[in-house]
Design a protein around this motif. Structure first.
Motif, PDB file in Angstrom:
ATOM      1  N   MET A   1     -47.643-121.141  10.292  1.00 53.76           N
ATOM      2  CA  MET A   1     -47.332-119.944   9.535  1.00 53.76           C
ATOM      3  C   MET A   1     -46.354-118.967  10.010  1.00 53.76           C
ATOM      4  O   MET A   1     -45.516-118.537   9.455  1.00 53.76           O
ATOM      5  CB  MET A   1     -48.692-119.208   9.336  1.00 53.76           C
ATOM      6  N   ILE A   2     -46.531-118.868  11.299  1.00 49.77           N
ATOM      7  CA  ILE A   2     -45.504-117.760  12.142  1.00 49.77           C
ATOM      8  C   ILE A   2     -44.114-118.634  12.118  1.00 49.77           C
ATOM      9  O   ILE A   2     -43.177-117.988  11.673  1.00 49.77           O
ATOM     10  CB  ILE A   2     -46.062-117.581  13.575  1.00 49.77           C
ATOM     11  N   GLY A   3     -44.142-119.929  12.167  1.00 49.68           N
ATOM     12  CA  GLY A   3     -42.759-120.574  12.423  1.00 49.68           C
ATOM     13  C   GLY A   3     -42.165-120.427  10.896  1.00 49.68           C
ATOM     14  O   GLY A   3     -40.949-120.314  10.753  1.00 49.68           O
ATOM     15  N   GLU A   4     -42.875-120.823   9.825  1.00 52.09           N
ATOM     16  CA  GLU A   4     -42.477-120.565   8.435  1.00 52.09           C
ATOM     17  C   GLU A   4     -41.721-119.238   8.086  1.00 52.09           C
ATOM     18  O   GLU A   4     -40.871-119.183   7.434  1.00 52.09           O
ATOM     19  CB  GLU A   4     -43.566-121.024   7.260  1.00 52.09           C
ATOM     20  N   ILE A   5     -42.465-118.163   8.652  1.00 52.56           N
ATOM     21  CA  ILE A   5     -41.967-116.729   8.125  1.00 52.56           C
ATOM     22  C   ILE A   5     -40.810-116.299   9.106  1.00 52.56           C
ATOM     23  O   ILE A   5     -39.666-115.614   8.608  1.00 52.56           O
ATOM     24  CB  ILE A   5     -43.090-115.901   8.231  1.00 52.56           C
ATOM     25  N   THR A   6     -40.949-116.913  10.506  1.00 52.66           N
ATOM     26  CA  THR A   6     -40.037-116.108  11.597  1.00 52.66           C
ATOM     27  C   THR A   6     -39.178-116.936  12.009  1.00 52.66           C
ATOM     28  O   THR A   6     -38.154-116.501  12.551  1.00 52.66           O
ATOM     29  CB  THR A   6     -40.720-115.568  12.588  1.00 52.66           C
ATOM     30  N   GLY A   7     -39.240-118.183  11.888  1.00 50.85           N
ATOM     31  CA  GLY A   7     -38.423-119.354  12.707  1.00 50.85           C
ATOM     32  C   GLY A   7     -38.706-119.584  14.048  1.00 50.85           C
ATOM     33  O   GLY A   7     -38.191-120.466  14.572  1.00 50.85           O
ATOM     34  N   ILE A   8     -39.740-118.973  14.463  1.00 49.20           N
ATOM     35  CA  ILE A   8     -40.291-118.990  15.794  1.00 49.20           C
ATOM     36  C   ILE A   8     -40.784-120.518  16.103  1.00 49.20           C
ATOM     37  O   ILE A   8     -41.940-120.621  15.239  1.00 49.20           O
ATOM     38  CB  ILE A   8     -41.176-117.897  16.508  1.00 49.20           C
ATOM     39  N   ARG A   9     -40.616-121.400  16.975  1.00 51.59           N
ATOM     40  CA  ARG A   9     -41.068-122.605  17.100  1.00 51.59           C
ATOM     41  C   ARG A   9     -41.864-122.637  18.391  1.00 51.59           C
ATOM     42  O   ARG A   9     -43.017-123.556  18.360  1.00 51.59           O
ATOM     43  CB  ARG A   9     -40.384-123.797  17.128  1.00 51.59           C
ATOM     44  N   ARG A  10     -41.640-121.868  19.318  1.00 47.85           N
ATOM     45  CA  ARG A  10     -42.640-121.892  20.673  1.00 47.85           C
ATOM     46  C   ARG A  10     -42.808-120.477  21.160  1.00 47.85           C
ATOM     47  O   ARG A  10     -41.966-119.796  21.018  1.00 47.85           O
ATOM     48  CB  ARG A  10     -41.613-122.619  21.708  1.00 47.85           C
ATOM     49  N   ILE A  11     -44.153-120.368  21.562  1.00 44.64           N
ATOM     50  CA  ILE A  11     -44.631-119.117  22.009  1.00 44.64           C
ATOM     51  C   ILE A  11     -45.105-119.508  23.451  1.00 44.64           C
ATOM     52  O   ILE A  11     -45.990-120.273  23.634  1.00 44.64           O
ATOM     53  CB  ILE A  11     -45.597-118.451  21.144  1.00 44.64           C
ATOM     54  N   ARG A  12     -44.453-119.092  24.423  1.00 43.68           N
ATOM     55  CA  ARG A  12     -44.893-119.391  25.879  1.00 43.68           C
ATOM     56  C   ARG A  12     -46.228-119.057  26.153  1.00 43.68           C
ATOM     57  O   ARG A  12     -47.019-119.987  26.856  1.00 43.68           O
ATOM     58  CB  ARG A  12     -43.872-119.065  26.888  1.00 43.68           C
ATOM     59  N   MET A  13     -46.624-117.864  25.908  1.00 43.21           N
ATOM     60  CA  MET A  13     -47.860-117.325  26.630  1.00 43.21           C
ATOM     61  C   MET A  13     -48.701-116.642  25.416  1.00 43.21           C
ATOM     62  O   MET A  13     -48.051-115.782  24.593  1.00 43.21           O
ATOM     63  CB  MET A  13     -47.553-116.342  27.742  1.00 43.21           C
ATOM     64  N   LEU A  14     -50.028-116.545  25.318  1.00 43.77           N
ATOM     65  CA  LEU A  14     -50.829-116.165  24.572  1.00 43.77           C
ATOM     66  C   LEU A  14     -51.615-114.937  25.420  1.00 43.77           C
ATOM     67  O   LEU A  14     -52.204-115.425  26.587  1.00 43.77           O
ATOM     68  CB  LEU A  14     -51.743-116.899  24.177  1.00 43.77           C
ATOM     69  N   TYR A  15     -51.609-113.735  25.209  1.00 35.66           N
ATOM     70  CA  TYR A  15     -52.226-112.590  25.768  1.00 35.66           C
ATOM     71  C   TYR A  15     -53.728-112.488  24.777  1.00 35.66           C
ATOM     72  O   TYR A  15     -53.601-112.098  23.565  1.00 35.66           O
ATOM     73  CB  TYR A  15     -51.654-111.222  25.714  1.00 35.66           C
ATOM     74  N   LEU A  16     -54.636-112.815  25.327  1.00 35.41           N
ATOM     75  CA  LEU A  16     -55.999-113.152  24.569  1.00 35.41           C
ATOM     76  C   LEU A  16     -56.973-112.061  25.053  1.00 35.41           C
ATOM     77  O   LEU A  16     -57.393-112.054  26.127  1.00 35.41           O
ATOM     78  CB  LEU A  16     -56.679-114.356  24.545  1.00 35.41           C
ATOM     79  N   GLN A  17     -57.105-110.981  24.091  1.00 37.99           N
ATOM     80  CA  GLN A  17     -58.091-109.996  24.272  1.00 37.99           C
ATOM     81  C   GLN A  17     -59.362-110.286  23.653  1.00 37.99           C
ATOM     82  O   GLN A  17     -59.837-110.322  22.522  1.00 37.99           O
ATOM     83  CB  GLN A  17     -57.602-108.481  23.570  1.00 37.99           C
ATOM     84  N   LEU A  18     -60.161-110.830  24.774  1.00 38.52           N
ATOM     85  CA  LEU A  18     -61.505-111.362  24.369  1.00 38.52           C
ATOM     86  C   LEU A  18     -62.538-110.268  23.604  1.00 38.52           C
ATOM     87  O   LEU A  18     -63.285-110.882  22.834  1.00 38.52           O
ATOM     88  CB  LEU A  18     -62.179-112.050  25.521  1.00 38.52           C
ATOM     89  N   LEU A  19     -62.508-108.997  24.234  1.00 42.50           N
ATOM     90  CA  LEU A  19     -63.465-108.178  23.623  1.00 42.50           C
ATOM     91  C   LEU A  19     -62.739-106.902  23.893  1.00 42.50           C
ATOM     92  O   LEU A  19     -61.817-106.819  24.624  1.00 42.50           O
ATOM     93  CB  LEU A  19     -64.733-108.291  24.251  1.00 42.50           C
ATOM     94  N   TYR A  20     -63.361-105.658  22.877  1.00 44.17           N
ATOM     95  CA  TYR A  20     -62.933-104.515  23.477  1.00 44.17           C
ATOM     96  C   TYR A  20     -63.776-103.744  24.406  1.00 44.17           C
ATOM     97  O   TYR A  20     -63.345-102.990  25.258  1.00 44.17           O
ATOM     98  CB  TYR A  20     -63.225-103.392  22.114  1.00 44.17           C
ATOM     99  N   ARG A  21     -65.048-104.250  24.533  1.00 44.12           N
ATOM    100  CA  ARG A  21     -66.059-103.492  25.487  1.00 44.12           C
ATOM    101  C   ARG A  21     -65.389-103.553  26.985  1.00 44.12           C
ATOM    102  O   ARG A  21     -64.969-104.666  27.353  1.00 44.12           O
ATOM    103  CB  ARG A  21     -67.219-104.381  25.336  1.00 44.12           C
ATOM    104  N   CYS A  22     -65.853-102.601  27.569  1.00 44.98           N
ATOM    105  CA  CYS A  22     -65.236-102.316  28.632  1.00 44.98           C
ATOM    106  C   CYS A  22     -66.364-101.424  29.669  1.00 44.98           C
ATOM    107  O   CYS A  22     -66.940-100.501  29.229  1.00 44.98           O
ATOM    108  CB  CYS A  22     -63.943-101.633  28.838  1.00 44.98           C
ATOM    109  N   ASN A  23     -66.357-101.679  31.155  1.00 46.73           N
ATOM    110  CA  ASN A  23     -67.102-100.983  32.076  1.00 46.73           C
ATOM    111  C   ASN A  23     -66.477 -99.632  32.469  1.00 46.73           C
ATOM    112  O   ASN A  23     -67.111 -98.831  33.316  1.00 46.73           O
ATOM    113  CB  ASN A  23     -67.699-101.625  33.177  1.00 46.73           C
ATOM    114  N   PHE A  24     -65.241 -99.376  31.918  1.00 51.16           N
ATOM    115  CA  PHE A  24     -64.645 -98.219  32.408  1.00 51.16           C
ATOM    116  C   PHE A  24     -64.116 -97.553  31.016  1.00 51.16           C
ATOM    117  O   PHE A  24     -63.905 -97.965  29.975  1.00 51.16           O
ATOM    118  CB  PHE A  24     -63.043 -98.522  32.859  1.00 51.16           C
ATOM    119  N   GLU A  25     -63.599 -96.260  31.091  1.00 51.28           N
ATOM    120  CA  GLU A  25     -62.937 -95.583  30.231  1.00 51.28           C
ATOM    121  C   GLU A  25     -61.544 -94.867  30.463  1.00 51.28           C
ATOM    122  O   GLU A  25     -61.762 -93.724  30.838  1.00 51.28           O
ATOM    123  CB  GLU A  25     -64.094 -94.526  29.336  1.00 51.28           C
ATOM    124  N   CYS A  26     -60.586 -95.457  30.973  1.00 51.31           N
ATOM    125  CA  CYS A  26     -59.539 -94.981  31.640  1.00 51.31           C
ATOM    126  C   CYS A  26     -58.929 -93.969  30.713  1.00 51.31           C
ATOM    127  O   CYS A  26     -58.908 -94.168  29.563  1.00 51.31           O
ATOM    128  CB  CYS A  26     -58.616 -96.214  31.876  1.00 51.31           C
TER     129      CYS A  26
END
Length: 300
Positions: A1-26
């Motif tokens: 889907m991304i490739g069809e819309i943008t022409g992007i064929r390769r994305i080197r890295m995924l930043y995956l936010q697993l959850l919002y919950r945190c033990n800090f409130e910076c």
């Protein structure tokens, strides 16, 4: 889907936010009130997205973050799958708070542990959490003992801009390879703390000059934003780029390709967790405005 819309064929890295919950409130956290939200990837949803990115976009690396990834109970399962089943490079970005036991568990499958710090001692603890500075250093020491490579991040604010070099020197002592410096954007919790914003753009110029002269052995990567005039808008060339450095998935499944869009609700692409596919949702997003590479100092 991304490739069809943008022409992007390769994305080197995924930043995956697993959850919002945190033990800090910076004070500067871009998630803001979402830290209280329950949105999270299940381990199956996370591994399915990793598989999709690996197979369709030849994604070779993943950075796991949150919230706080070490409070995600299935972290070890996701780390092992990314490394053993998909052969990806695995990085975790953490606050480093009391992570020693779980770090020891996943160390054989981890390529880089990146710890967030906001200055020295009480400067860091005021922005993040009391006791977090010493806990972060302890985590870096444990990682070194486990032969896990380490890095750090720092968001430059009015409170800590004069502590960049002292922090870099301290990190050198712990064998940290790289320090990334980020620009503070007025989103999330930072909206309620405008005093943290650097009001004098020339301060960034002085910081760059100090880094240039410091002859550091640690590599320091500086956001292009941290300049006298800020970063230019870098947009996709005509026809679209064929490859980009990264894409970021938040715990809801929203995808962004520009660090300037993180923390804002402007997303043209979403990962449908139930269907296991990426959908296009037309919006006013800047999905074709890509992150500008940073400037590297150090490694004298």
């Amino acid at each position: 889907m991304i490739g069809e819309i943008t022409g992007i064929r390769r994305i080197r890295m995924l930043y995956l936010q697993l959850l919002y919950r945190c033990n800090f409130e910076c004070l500067h956290c871009f998630h803001g009130e979402r830290l209280q939200h329950a949105d999270a990837f299940t381990p199956d949803e996370a591994t399915n997205l990793l598989t999709l990115m690996r197979e369709q976009y030849d994604t070779e690396a993943v950075t796991l973050l949150g919230g706080e990834p070490f409070v995600y109970k299935d972290l070890a399962q996701v780390v092992r799958y990314a490394k053993q089943d998909l052969g990806m490079q695995v990085e975790i970005c953490t606050n480093g708070y009391r992570i020693e036991r779980r770090l020891t568990e996943i160390a054989p499958h981890l390529d880089l542990l990146r710890v967030s710090l906001e200055g020295i001692g009480s400067t860091n603890d005021h922005i993040r959490k009391y006791g977090s500075y010493q806990s972060a250093l302890s985590a870096l020491g444990i990682a070194r003992g486990l032969e896990v490579r380490t890095g750090a991040t720092m968001t430059v604010t009015s409170r800590n801009i004069d502590e960049v070099l002292p922090l870099a020197r301290t990190l050198e002592h712990y064998g940290v390879e790289q320090l990334k410096l980020h620009h503070l954007r007025p989103v999330g919790n930072a909206v309620d703390h405008p005093e943290l914003l650097v009001s004098d753009p020339a301060a960034y110029v002085r910081l760059r000059e100090q880094l240039q002269a410091a002859k550091l052995t640690i590599e320091v990567i500086v956001d292009e934003d941290l300049s006298e005039h800020g970063a230019p808008e870098i947009c996709a060339p005509t026809g679209g780029p064929k490859q980009i450095e990264r894409i970021e998935a938040d715990p809801r499944g929203a995808l962004t390709m520009s660090c300037k869009a993180v923390g804002r609700d402007s997303h043209a692409f979403w990962y449908d967790k139930l269907a296991g596919r990426i959908d296009h949702r037309p919006s006013d997003s800047d999905e074709l405005t890509l992150a500008v590479p940073g400037v590297v100092y150090g490694r004298a």
